[in-house]
Design an enzyme around this catalytic site. Structure first.
Site, PDB file in Angstrom:
ATOM      1  CG  LEU A  75       8.520   6.311  -9.485  1.00 20.52           C
ATOM      2  CD1 LEU A  75       9.263   5.448  -8.479  1.00 20.52           C
ATOM      3  CD2 LEU A  75       9.075   6.090 -10.880  1.00 20.52           C
ATOM      4  N   GLY A 117      -2.065   7.236  -6.078  1.00 19.93           N
ATOM      5  CA  GLY A 117      -3.185   6.388  -5.675  1.00 19.93           C
ATOM      6  C   GLY A 117      -3.920   6.929  -4.473  1.00 19.93           C
ATOM      7  CB  THR A 118      -6.647   5.443  -2.493  1.00 18.76           C
ATOM      8  OG1 THR A 118      -5.940   4.204  -2.420  1.00 18.76           O
ATOM      9  CG2 THR A 118      -7.732   5.335  -3.530  1.00 18.76           C
ATOM     10  CB  VAL A 124       2.435  10.602  -4.461  1.00 22.95           C
ATOM     11  CG1 VAL A 124       3.188  10.695  -5.772  1.00 22.95           C
ATOM     12  CG2 VAL A 124       1.175  11.436  -4.497  1.00 22.95           C
ATOM     13  CB  VAL A 125       5.364   5.774  -5.331  1.00 24.44           C
ATOM     14  CG1 VAL A 125       6.811   5.286  -5.267  1.00 24.44           C
ATOM     15  CG2 VAL A 125       4.491   4.914  -4.440  1.00 24.44           C
ATOM     16  CE  LYS A 160       4.557   2.105   0.621  1.00 27.99           C
ATOM     17  NZ  LYS A 160       4.333   0.701   0.254  1.00 27.99           N
ATOM     18  CG  ASP A 186      -0.445  -9.001  -0.596  1.00 26.81           C
ATOM     19  OD1 ASP A 186      -1.104  -9.750  -1.352  1.00 26.81           O
ATOM     20  OD2 ASP A 186      -0.492  -7.759  -0.670  1.00 26.81           O
TER      21      ASP A 186
END
Lengths: 334, 393
Positions: free
Chosen positions: B20, B23-24, B27-28, B43, B136
């Site tokens: 999906l 990123g750093t 992965v998702v 995740k 957040d």
């Protein structure tokens, strides 16, 4: 988090005495079986949390020795020794009581799943202190903890994931300290306290905090909710200081609409906690010497070679000599 | 092992499907939980040999979500390490509120807006009741399930608040959602910071664009003051004592109506209460839920009937920032600069104090595009980490 009622602690980590005894027995049995089958009990761990159990071929090396496992009671002593160490370490760093209590809970929960023969309690103790700091947002680096007490911090980082996983990632822990503060401010209202009485209540809280520290060393945190631990600590301290009429205070608590208890029931529960404190046994030096020798041989740490390596590490604390770099499948006896 | 040939089961339970986001931090990916047959999102966070062990953001998220169970909070199903990665298993969510707000094909009626805000506030009220600050809140962290239910996600910055004197870092929230007390450096703050952010989300639902798009912390305050007027001492007595307080040139408040020309009186009243300067006077989430906006017509749309973004692929739910997903953000469309943006920019009279000036350049160069949504992942992230480490010793 203010809500013990919906917490993972209430749902999963408060046991009946029978259940708790079963858990300790079962953990001990698993290690005993490993020892019989493989001649050693040490379970190797790496930083990603993967576990390597001893294999049967390890047995050949140890076959000549007939190793004796620790008994359930000896395990209890071993844990008691290192639980006291948790408090020592936390005091040395002047961590708040909350962190100490969290670390102790972690340590206790960890050894519901494992025997001290499988993971050395010293290493787990340090990791629990580190993890408690992290989770309680009082961050201290592993290196700092290691340096402060002259231990190799790589061990902490190596065990962190395995510890978290054994805790089933239930990381929020309720301690009696906050509840005690709540009860004491409630007592102010109950007594309609004047200034001098407020001071007495403050000293009661202080004395009760020390009592709660003692309660945290027993099995009570795995058997009772934090509110009851708090009341027990307050009652013990009040027994000495005599600040409030405790029975009447308990009555006022159970008369509140959401209370699940009668006074006598609550009072009995507090008696149970008190007797755990009274019957708490800390091992003598002689006990420890004996148990420690047994533990070392079970863990396959008895060879003199291995010992000298350890001592060297301790004295020089080299920056990087992580035991997690060692091949996980190597013979555990080294 | 023939792992590459067929979909593999992770931890003997989860059947891996497509990625999906990437990123750093990892992965998702989408997966099927073979135990329940349900679709989940996993995740993956690299464990690595960090000096500081297991990722603290991931740990915060786990510890909070283990205790928070509510229809409007993302469900954490499982957490486990597996092959050098920590895996967090969440219920699968289709999209997020940012995707809804941005999709120009989605028409949001006043009843739809009310429904989204209601679900947001319900989730937040539950957090505050459990004494958890989210810290957040932003549309990107409000995920939307296949049944239209909105759920708060990404608790990587969440904190338990309890002792009133406990000091926190003020480097929280993506800038556009940051309350004025945080922008003035407050270290002791409470649930009101989440209320402000929820107000920004409410405004964003109504305007269909981020409401206060500051390109630096100082500029953010300018934008706030341009919208609500520079606060006077009697409006917010504690303001002058805040660590980073600087005097701003006085700007009178335009009427709130002029900023939200088409919304109902009730909505306007609730907005003004959520945007109250003094955090002590700001409406609480609980009070907001009791506001007449929610009881008067129109009644909120049934979540199952809420409009959804058409282009699904563009708006996959992000499951929080610690993977800093690149592939998931929808491509930004060129947008007209809104008239009220010109105004606050002209009032930036404190450029000298603005330490983040170089960053603002990145945004202003591309004048026609809205600035990239600032996240704490981006520029301030390292700063935040340092702050957190120092704060609590």
């Amino acid at each position: 988090m203010a809500d013990f009622q919906t917490s993972t602690q209430r749902a999963k980590w408060v046991f009946t005495p029978q259940k708790l005894a079963e858990r300790y027995k079962a953990a001990n049995q698993r290690a005993v079986q490993l020892l019989e089958k493989c001649g050693t009990t040490q379970v190797e761990v790496d930083a990603s949390g993967s576990l390597t159990y001893p294999t049967e071929n390890a047995r050949d090396q140890a076959a000549d020795k007939k190793l004796k496992p620790l008994s359930v009671d000896e395990e209890r002593f071993m844990r008691a020794f290192y639980e006291a160490k948790v408090q020592e370490v936390c005091s040395a760093f002047e961590f708040p009581h909350k962190i100490q209590a969290t670390a102790l809970q972690y340590f206790k929960r960890f050894y519901l799943q494992w025997s001290v023969m499988q993971h050395h309690p010293k290493e787990i103790m340090l990791t629990c202190v580190y993890a408690a700091c992290k989770i309680e947002e009082n961050h201290v680096s592993a290196e700092e903890i290691g340096k402060g007490i002259k231990q190799d911090h790589h061990i902490i980082l190596k065990y962190e994931m395995a510890v978290l996983q054994s805790l089933e990632f239930d990381l929020i822990v309720f301690a009696p300290y906050r509840a005690m503060e709540g009860f004491v401010s409630n007592m102010e209202e109950f007594l309609q306290a004047r200034d001098d009485e407020i001071q007495k209540l403050e000293s009661l809280l202080k004395a009760a905090t020390a009592e709660a520290d003692k309660i945290m060393l027993t099995d009570a945190p795995l058997l009772f909710p934090p509110g009851q631990l708090a009341l027990a600590a307050l009652r013990i301290a009040n027994g000495v200081l005599g600040v409030v009429d405790f029975d009447r205070y308990l009555e006022s608590i159970v008369s509140q609409p959401n209370s699940e208890h009668t006074t006598s029931h609550l009072s009995n529960l507090l008696d149970d906690i008190e007797s755990l404190v009274k019957n708490y046994k800390y091992p003598s030096e002689k006990d420890m010497k004996h148990i420690n020798r047994k533990l070392k041989s079970c863990l396959g740490h008895s060879s003199s070679h291995d010992e000298s390596k350890k001592r060297e590490k301790r004295s020089k604390h080299k920056s990087h000599r992580s035991s997690s770099d060692a091949p996980p499948n190597g013979p555990p006896a080294g | 092992m023939a792992e590459m040939e067929q979909p593999k089961k992770v931890a003997d339970r989860y059947l891996k499907q497509e990625v999906l986001g990437q990123g750093t931090y990892g992965v998702v990916f989408k997966a099927t939980d073979t135990k329940t047959g349900e679709t989940v999102a996993i995740k993956k966070i690299r464990i690595g040999k960090h000096k500081e062990g297991v990722n603290i953001t991931a740990l915060r998220e786990i510890k909070m979500l283990k205790e928070l169970k509510h229809p409007h909070i993302i469900l954490l199903i499982d957490a486990f390490p597996h092959k050098q990665n920590l895996h967090l298993v969440f219920e699968f969510m289709e999209t997020d509120l940012e995707g809804v707000i941005r999709d120009s094909n989605v028409f949001l009626s006043p009843a739809d807006v009310k429904s989204y805000l209601l679900m947001t506030l319900k989730g937040l009220a539950y957090c505050h009741e459990k004494r958890v600050l989210h810290r957040d809140m932003k549309p990107n962290n409000l995920l939307i399930g296949p049944d239209g239910q909105l759920k708060l996600a990404d608790f990587g910055l969440a904190r338990i608040f309890g002792s009133p004197d406990r000091k926190f870092t003020h480097q929280v929230f993506a800038r556009w959602y940051r309350a004025p007390e945080l922008l003035f450096g407050a270290k002791q703050y409470g649930a009101a910071v989440d209320v402000w952010a929820a107000g920004c989300i409410f405004a964003e639902l109504l305007l269909r664009r981020p409401f206060l798009q500051g390109n630096s912390d100082i500029d953010q305050l300018s934008k706030i003051f341009a919208a609500f007027g520079t606060p006077k001492a009697d409006q917010w007595p504690d303001m002058k004592n805040l660590p980073d307080y600087v005097e701003y040139q006085f700007v009178p408040a335009p009427s709130l109506r002029s900023l939200f020309p088409t919304v109902s009186e009730d909505a306007l009243d609730l907005l003004s209460k959520m945007f109250t300067y003094d955090p002590k006077a700001r409406i609480s989430i609980k009070q907001a839920l009791e506001h007449r906006y929610f009881t008067f017509a129109p009644s909120p749309t049934d979540p199952a009937k809420l409009p959804k973004p058409v282009r699904k692929q563009e708006t996959k739910a992000s499951y929080g920032k610690h993977e800093a997903i690149k592939g998931i953000s929808p491509p930004r469309k060129i947008r007209r600069v809104m008239p009220e943006h010109g105004r606050p920019d002209g009032m930036k009279s404190h450029v000298d104090k603005d330490q983040q000036a170089p960053m603002s350049l990145d945004f202003t160069v591309l004048a026609e595009r809205p600035p990239n949504r600032p996240t704490i992942t981006s520029a301030d992230r390292s700063h935040l980490k340092r702050k957190l480490d120092l704060d609590f010793q």
